[in-house]
Design a protein around this motif. Structure first.
Motif, short mmCIF file in Angstrom:
data_model
loop_
_atom_site.label_atom_id
_atom_site.label_comp_id
_atom_site.label_asym_id
_atom_site.label_seq_id
_atom_site.Cartn_x
_atom_site.Cartn_y
_atom_site.Cartn_z
N ASN A 81 -1.28 13.83 -6.79
CA ASN A 81 -0.29 14.27 -7.76
C ASN A 81 0.63 13.08 -8.06
OD1 ASN A 81 2.26 15.25 -8.78
ND2 ASN A 81 1.57 17.32 -8.25
N LYS A 82 0.78 12.78 -9.35
CA LYS A 82 1.53 11.59 -9.74
C LYS A 82 3.00 11.67 -9.32
CE LYS A 82 2.80 8.80 -13.71
NZ LYS A 82 2.80 8.66 -15.16
N HIS A 83 3.64 12.81 -9.55
CA HIS A 83 5.07 12.93 -9.22
C HIS A 83 5.30 12.87 -7.71
CE1 HIS A 83 5.99 13.63 -13.36
NE2 HIS A 83 5.11 14.62 -13.42
N GLU A 84 4.45 13.54 -6.97
CA GLU A 84 4.57 13.49 -5.52
C GLU A 84 4.25 12.10 -4.99
OE1 GLU A 84 2.19 16.69 -4.06
OE2 GLU A 84 3.64 18.20 -4.67
N THR A 85 3.35 11.39 -5.68
CA THR A 85 3.03 10.01 -5.30
C THR A 85 4.27 9.14 -5.38
OG1 THR A 85 0.73 10.21 -6.00
CG2 THR A 85 1.65 7.99 -5.92
N GLU A 86 5.06 9.32 -6.42
CA GLU A 86 6.29 8.53 -6.57
C GLU A 86 7.27 8.84 -5.44
OE1 GLU A 86 7.60 9.51 -10.50
OE2 GLU A 86 5.98 8.38 -11.45
N ASP A 87 7.41 10.12 -5.10
CA ASP A 87 8.32 10.51 -4.02
C ASP A 87 7.87 9.93 -2.68
OD1 ASP A 87 9.76 11.96 -5.84
OD2 ASP A 87 8.88 13.91 -5.28
N VAL A 88 6.59 10.06 -2.40
CA VAL A 88 6.07 9.57 -1.12
C VAL A 88 6.14 8.05 -1.08
CG1 VAL A 88 4.04 9.48 0.37
CG2 VAL A 88 4.62 11.60 -0.80
N SER A 89 5.91 7.40 -2.21
CA SER A 89 5.99 5.94 -2.27
C SER A 89 7.39 5.46 -1.91
CB SER A 89 5.60 5.46 -3.67
OG SER A 89 5.60 4.07 -3.74
N GLN A 90 8.39 6.14 -2.43
CA GLN A 90 9.77 5.79 -2.07
C GLN A 90 10.00 5.98 -0.57
OE1 GLN A 90 12.33 8.14 -4.58
NE2 GLN A 90 12.84 6.35 -5.81
N GLU A 91 9.48 7.07 -0.05
CA GLU A 91 9.64 7.34 1.39
C GLU A 91 8.95 6.27 2.23
OE1 GLU A 91 11.04 9.00 4.75
OE2 GLU A 91 11.58 9.61 2.71
N VAL A 92 7.79 5.80 1.77
CA VAL A 92 7.07 4.74 2.50
C VAL A 92 7.93 3.49 2.58
CG1 VAL A 92 5.14 3.12 2.32
CG2 VAL A 92 4.73 5.57 2.07
N PHE A 93 8.52 3.09 1.46
CA PHE A 93 9.29 1.85 1.48
C PHE A 93 10.61 2.01 2.23
CE2 PHE A 93 6.34 0.83 -1.99
CZ PHE A 93 5.80 -0.32 -1.43
N ILE A 94 11.16 3.21 2.25
CA ILE A 94 12.34 3.45 3.09
C ILE A 94 11.96 3.31 4.56
CG2 ILE A 94 13.95 5.24 3.86
CD1 ILE A 94 13.97 6.25 0.92
N GLN A 95 10.84 3.93 4.93
CA GLN A 95 10.39 3.84 6.32
C GLN A 95 9.98 2.41 6.68
OE1 GLN A 95 10.50 5.98 8.85
NE2 GLN A 95 11.63 7.31 7.45
N LEU A 96 9.40 1.70 5.72
CA LEU A 96 9.05 0.30 5.95
C LEU A 96 10.29 -0.51 6.28
CD1 LEU A 96 7.02 -2.08 5.87
CD2 LEU A 96 7.50 -2.25 3.43
#
Length: 146
Positions: A81-96
């Motif tokens: 899902n494109k919108h959820e991909t954006e949310d999870v991508s932000q979470e990945v970089f926060i966790q990174l």
């Protein structure tokens, strides 16, 4: 009497000829060049990570720019899902940003980042996507006519 077919003659290929050996060595050269580029990329990643660990915030933005497309592609393949991909991508970089000190350099940076992405995707699917599939207690499906 056997008649020959008209047309071009087939050339016999001698795999032990000098030309065949040169072809193999050209392929090997291409593979070695690709491996050399990968090693250079890995060294650049480690240098950027070390700069960030020493307090250079600009280094983090370099990592984000280097990997934002790859991270988004991995997430999209996993979640779909494109919108959820954006949310999870932000979470990945926060966790990174929070956990980059955990990168010890024993593996390639992308391997470490990939495992971080997959773990966050699994958590996201388990927590948010499965919760969406649960029907609310307020829905009409739970009311029984008495």
């Amino acid at each position: 009497m056997v008649q020959k077919r008209p047309g071009k003659k087939r050339e016999k290929v001698n795999f032990f000829s000098k030309n065949a050996t040169n072809k193999i060595s050209k392929e090997e050269a291409v593979l070695r060049e690709r491996d050399k580029k990968k090693e250079e990329e890995d060294m650049i990643d480690i240098a950027i990570v070390n700069r960030f660990k020493r307090g250079d915030e600009q280094a983090f933005y370099e990592l984000v720019n280097r990997y934002k497309i790859a991270v988004s592609n991995i997430i999209y393949k996993y979640i779909g899902n494109k919108h959820e991909t954006e949310d999870v991508s932000q979470e990945v970089f926060i966790q990174l940003h929070k956990s980059i000190s955990g990168f010890k350099g024993k593996s390639k940076f992308f391997t470490w980042l990939y495992s971080l992405v997959i773990n966050i995707c699994m958590y996201y699917k388990r927590t948010y996507i499965e919760v969406k599939n649960i029907t609310s207690l307020d829905s009409k499906e739970f009311y029984v006519n008495i």
